[in-house]
Design a protein around this motif. Structure first.
Motif, PDB file in Angstrom:
ATOM      1  N   LYS A   8       0.825  -1.204   0.000  1.00 24.20           N
ATOM      2  CA  LYS A   8       0.000   0.000   0.000  1.00 24.20           C
ATOM      3  C   LYS A   8       0.864   1.260   0.000  1.00 24.20           C
ATOM      4  O   LYS A   8       0.609   2.203  -0.746  1.00 24.20           O
ATOM      5  CB  LYS A   8      -0.920   0.016   1.216  1.00 24.20           C
ATOM      6  CG  LYS A   8      -1.869   1.193   1.205  1.00 24.20           C
ATOM      7  CD  LYS A   8      -2.727   1.410   2.438  1.00 24.20           C
ATOM      8  CE  LYS A   8      -2.970   0.302   3.354  1.00 24.20           C
ATOM      9  NZ  LYS A   8      -3.828   0.644   4.493  1.00 24.20           N
ATOM     10  N   ARG A   9       1.901   1.289   0.818  1.00 25.28           N
ATOM     11  CA  ARG A   9       2.775   2.463   0.886  1.00 25.28           C
ATOM     12  C   ARG A   9       3.554   2.670  -0.409  1.00 25.28           C
ATOM     13  O   ARG A   9       3.731   3.803  -0.855  1.00 25.28           O
ATOM     14  CB  ARG A   9       3.732   2.356   2.063  1.00 25.28           C
ATOM     15  CG  ARG A   9       3.066   2.634   3.373  1.00 25.28           C
ATOM     16  CD  ARG A   9       4.045   2.642   4.497  1.00 25.28           C
ATOM     17  NE  ARG A   9       3.401   3.127   5.711  1.00 25.28           N
ATOM     18  CZ  ARG A   9       4.017   3.264   6.849  1.00 25.28           C
ATOM     19  NH1 ARG A   9       5.296   2.953   6.958  1.00 25.28           N
ATOM     20  NH2 ARG A   9       3.377   3.707   7.905  1.00 25.28           N
ATOM     21  N   ARG A  12       1.053   4.024  -2.919  1.00 22.62           N
ATOM     22  CA  ARG A  12       0.719   5.407  -2.598  1.00 22.62           C
ATOM     23  C   ARG A  12       1.874   6.338  -2.974  1.00 22.62           C
ATOM     24  O   ARG A  12       1.661   7.410  -3.544  1.00 22.62           O
ATOM     25  CB  ARG A  12       0.373   5.517  -1.113  1.00 22.62           C
ATOM     26  CG  ARG A  12      -0.411   6.745  -0.784  1.00 22.62           C
ATOM     27  CD  ARG A  12      -1.064   6.745   0.588  1.00 22.62           C
ATOM     28  NE  ARG A  12      -0.384   5.997   1.604  1.00 22.62           N
ATOM     29  CZ  ARG A  12      -1.021   5.270   2.537  1.00 22.62           C
ATOM     30  NH1 ARG A  12      -2.334   5.199   2.550  1.00 22.62           N
ATOM     31  NH2 ARG A  12      -0.346   4.640   3.454  1.00 22.62           N
ATOM     32  N   LEU A  46       1.163  16.289   2.164  1.00 20.71           N
ATOM     33  CA  LEU A  46       0.959  14.844   2.311  1.00 20.71           C
ATOM     34  C   LEU A  46       1.876  14.177   3.343  1.00 20.71           C
ATOM     35  O   LEU A  46       1.451  13.210   3.983  1.00 20.71           O
ATOM     36  CB  LEU A  46       1.068  14.152   0.960  1.00 20.71           C
ATOM     37  CG  LEU A  46      -0.039  14.501  -0.032  1.00 20.71           C
ATOM     38  CD1 LEU A  46       0.199  13.803  -1.371  1.00 20.71           C
ATOM     39  CD2 LEU A  46      -1.404  14.157   0.520  1.00 20.71           C
ATOM     40  N   PHE A  49       0.475  13.190   6.669  1.00 24.12           N
ATOM     41  CA  PHE A  49      -0.331  11.979   6.762  1.00 24.12           C
ATOM     42  C   PHE A  49       0.457  10.705   6.490  1.00 24.12           C
ATOM     43  O   PHE A  49       0.236   9.688   7.133  1.00 24.12           O
ATOM     44  CB  PHE A  49      -1.485  12.027   5.746  1.00 24.12           C
ATOM     45  CG  PHE A  49      -2.491  13.089   6.017  1.00 24.12           C
ATOM     46  CD1 PHE A  49      -3.525  12.874   6.919  1.00 24.12           C
ATOM     47  CD2 PHE A  49      -2.408  14.313   5.383  1.00 24.12           C
ATOM     48  CE1 PHE A  49      -4.462  13.860   7.171  1.00 24.12           C
ATOM     49  CE2 PHE A  49      -3.348  15.303   5.638  1.00 24.12           C
ATOM     50  CZ  PHE A  49      -4.370  15.082   6.531  1.00 24.12           C
ATOM     51  N   PHE A  50       1.318  10.771   5.482  1.00 27.37           N
ATOM     52  CA  PHE A  50       1.966   9.563   4.977  1.00 27.37           C
ATOM     53  C   PHE A  50       3.489   9.733   4.953  1.00 27.37           C
ATOM     54  O   PHE A  50       3.999  10.584   4.227  1.00 27.37           O
ATOM     55  CB  PHE A  50       1.497   9.269   3.545  1.00 27.37           C
ATOM     56  CG  PHE A  50       0.013   9.321   3.347  1.00 27.37           C
ATOM     57  CD1 PHE A  50      -0.811   8.410   3.994  1.00 27.37           C
ATOM     58  CD2 PHE A  50      -0.554  10.264   2.513  1.00 27.37           C
ATOM     59  CE1 PHE A  50      -2.193   8.454   3.804  1.00 27.37           C
ATOM     60  CE2 PHE A  50      -1.923  10.310   2.314  1.00 27.37           C
ATOM     61  CZ  PHE A  50      -2.746   9.402   2.969  1.00 27.37           C
ATOM     62  N   GLU A  52       5.627   7.896   3.487  1.00 28.46           N
ATOM     63  CA  GLU A  52       6.128   7.576   2.154  1.00 28.46           C
ATOM     64  C   GLU A  52       6.008   8.745   1.186  1.00 28.46           C
ATOM     65  O   GLU A  52       6.594   8.727   0.100  1.00 28.46           O
ATOM     66  CB  GLU A  52       5.424   6.340   1.590  1.00 28.46           C
ATOM     67  CG  GLU A  52       3.938   6.488   1.383  1.00 28.46           C
ATOM     68  CD  GLU A  52       3.099   6.172   2.624  1.00 28.46           C
ATOM     69  OE1 GLU A  52       1.884   5.997   2.460  1.00 28.46           O
ATOM     70  OE2 GLU A  52       3.641   6.099   3.736  1.00 28.46           O
ATOM     71  N   ALA A  53       5.293   9.785   1.577  1.00 30.40           N
ATOM     72  CA  ALA A  53       5.195  10.976   0.741  1.00 30.40           C
ATOM     73  C   ALA A  53       6.526  11.720   0.678  1.00 30.40           C
ATOM     74  O   ALA A  53       6.785  12.435  -0.295  1.00 30.40           O
ATOM     75  CB  ALA A  53       4.099  11.905   1.254  1.00 30.40           C
ATOM     76  N   TYR A  90       6.893  16.122   7.619  1.00 27.44           N
ATOM     77  CA  TYR A  90       6.627  14.809   8.209  1.00 27.44           C
ATOM     78  C   TYR A  90       6.849  14.846   9.725  1.00 27.44           C
ATOM     79  O   TYR A  90       6.035  14.326  10.497  1.00 27.44           O
ATOM     80  CB  TYR A  90       7.526  13.755   7.563  1.00 27.44           C
ATOM     81  CG  TYR A  90       7.627  12.483   8.356  1.00 27.44           C
ATOM     82  CD1 TYR A  90       6.558  11.586   8.413  1.00 27.44           C
ATOM     83  CD2 TYR A  90       8.774  12.176   9.072  1.00 27.44           C
ATOM     84  CE1 TYR A  90       6.635  10.428   9.163  1.00 27.44           C
ATOM     85  CE2 TYR A  90       8.867  11.024   9.813  1.00 27.44           C
ATOM     86  CZ  TYR A  90       7.799  10.148   9.863  1.00 27.44           C
ATOM     87  OH  TYR A  90       7.891   9.006  10.612  1.00 27.44           O
ATOM     88  N   GLN A 169      -9.810   9.704   6.390  1.00 27.89           N
ATOM     89  CA  GLN A 169      -9.180   8.837   7.387  1.00 27.89           C
ATOM     90  C   GLN A 169     -10.093   8.607   8.586  1.00 27.89           C
ATOM     91  O   GLN A 169     -10.172   7.505   9.107  1.00 27.89           O
ATOM     92  CB  GLN A 169      -7.852   9.426   7.845  1.00 27.89           C
ATOM     93  CG  GLN A 169      -6.742   9.236   6.843  1.00 27.89           C
ATOM     94  CD  GLN A 169      -5.394   9.722   7.357  1.00 27.89           C
ATOM     95  OE1 GLN A 169      -5.316  10.606   8.206  1.00 27.89           O
ATOM     96  NE2 GLN A 169      -4.337   9.138   6.832  1.00 27.89           N
ATOM     97  N   PHE A 177      -6.376   5.322   2.206  1.00 24.80           N
ATOM     98  CA  PHE A 177      -6.016   6.572   2.866  1.00 24.80           C
ATOM     99  C   PHE A 177      -5.707   6.409   4.350  1.00 24.80           C
ATOM    100  O   PHE A 177      -5.516   7.385   5.053  1.00 24.80           O
ATOM    101  CB  PHE A 177      -7.121   7.621   2.676  1.00 24.80           C
ATOM    102  CG  PHE A 177      -7.331   7.983   1.242  1.00 24.80           C
ATOM    103  CD1 PHE A 177      -6.346   8.623   0.529  1.00 24.80           C
ATOM    104  CD2 PHE A 177      -8.510   7.664   0.614  1.00 24.80           C
ATOM    105  CE1 PHE A 177      -6.529   8.952  -0.794  1.00 24.80           C
ATOM    106  CE2 PHE A 177      -8.717   7.994  -0.709  1.00 24.80           C
ATOM    107  CZ  PHE A 177      -7.713   8.642  -1.421  1.00 24.80           C
ATOM    108  N   ARG A 178      -5.662   5.190   4.838  1.00 19.34           N
ATOM    109  CA  ARG A 178      -5.310   4.972   6.247  1.00 19.34           C
ATOM    110  C   ARG A 178      -3.903   4.516   6.384  1.00 19.34           C
ATOM    111  O   ARG A 178      -3.278   3.986   5.565  1.00 19.34           O
ATOM    112  CB  ARG A 178      -6.230   3.938   6.868  1.00 19.34           C
ATOM    113  CG  ARG A 178      -7.559   4.534   7.226  1.00 19.34           C
ATOM    114  CD  ARG A 178      -8.396   3.588   7.981  1.00 19.34           C
ATOM    115  NE  ARG A 178      -8.972   2.692   6.955  1.00 19.34           N
ATOM    116  CZ  ARG A 178      -9.371   1.477   7.203  1.00 19.34           C
ATOM    117  NH1 ARG A 178      -9.273   0.969   8.396  1.00 19.34           N
ATOM    118  NH2 ARG A 178      -9.887   0.733   6.276  1.00 19.34           N
TER     119      ARG A 178
END
Length: 178
Positions: A8-9, A12, A46, A49-50, A52-53, A90, A169, A177-178
């Motif tokens: 998933k990551r 994304r 982003l 939230f993430f 990996e962004a 981040y 989320q 998106f989670r």
């Protein structure tokens, strides 16, 4: 085993990088220089939230800057500004949970790093101070214009994106998106 690099990551991250490149290339004639019409900068929120962004934005920016008139410097140094901004955003997302302070502070770093670093490339490394009486005047002029345009994208487009992701989320609308 809990791994950072889940499917998933990775997906994304790939989507974030690809969208950043596509949006930047769509505005390519206006996406480079002292007034950066770069709506993809909205994605700089982003990392709140993430995680990996962070690498996704860096890679997306590097690929986008392949079309820059300041090619060599922009690909490496300009993308470094995005990496620094994404990483500090981040960290804000990890440690600041209070709304809307999280968005305000997290969005500040992309504006700051781009406003300070990009004029260095344009003025000092690529000699873009023509028409100005001094390189200092050119630098601070470009710094102001880039800070303004970056703030428009990060806060103007990034805020609705931020609140949309936050709602998705909370409602667990999509597992993606989670």
């Amino acid at each position: 085993m809990n791994s950072f690099f889940t499917t998933k990551r990775l997906c994304r991250a790939g989507i974030i990088a690809a969208l950043y490149v596509a949006l930047t290339y769509a505005f390519a004639p206006l996406a480079y220089g002292p007034f950066q019409i770069r709506p993809a900068e909205a994605f700089c929120i982003l990392p709140l939230f993430f995680p990996e962004a962070v690498p996704a934005l860096y890679i997306g920016c590097m690929l986008s800057n392949l079309a820059s008139p300041y090619l060599f410097y922009d690909v490496f140094i300009g993308s470094l500004a995005t990496l620094l901004a994404a990483f500090t955003s981040y960290l804000v997302g990890r440690f600041l949970k209070k709304e809307p302070l999280r968005l305000i502070v997290g969005g500040f770093f992309p504006v700051l790093f781009n406003a300070v670093i990009i004029p260095l490339i344009i003025v000092f490394l690529c000699g873009g101070a023509e028409g100005y009486t001094s390189t200092s005047l050119a630098y601070f002029s470009f710094m102001g214009s880039i800070a303004l345009t970056e703030a428009v994208w990060v806060y103007g487009l990034g805020s609705p994106l931020y609140y949309t992701l936050q709602r998705l989320q909370k409602r667990s609308a999509f597992d993606f998106f989670r």
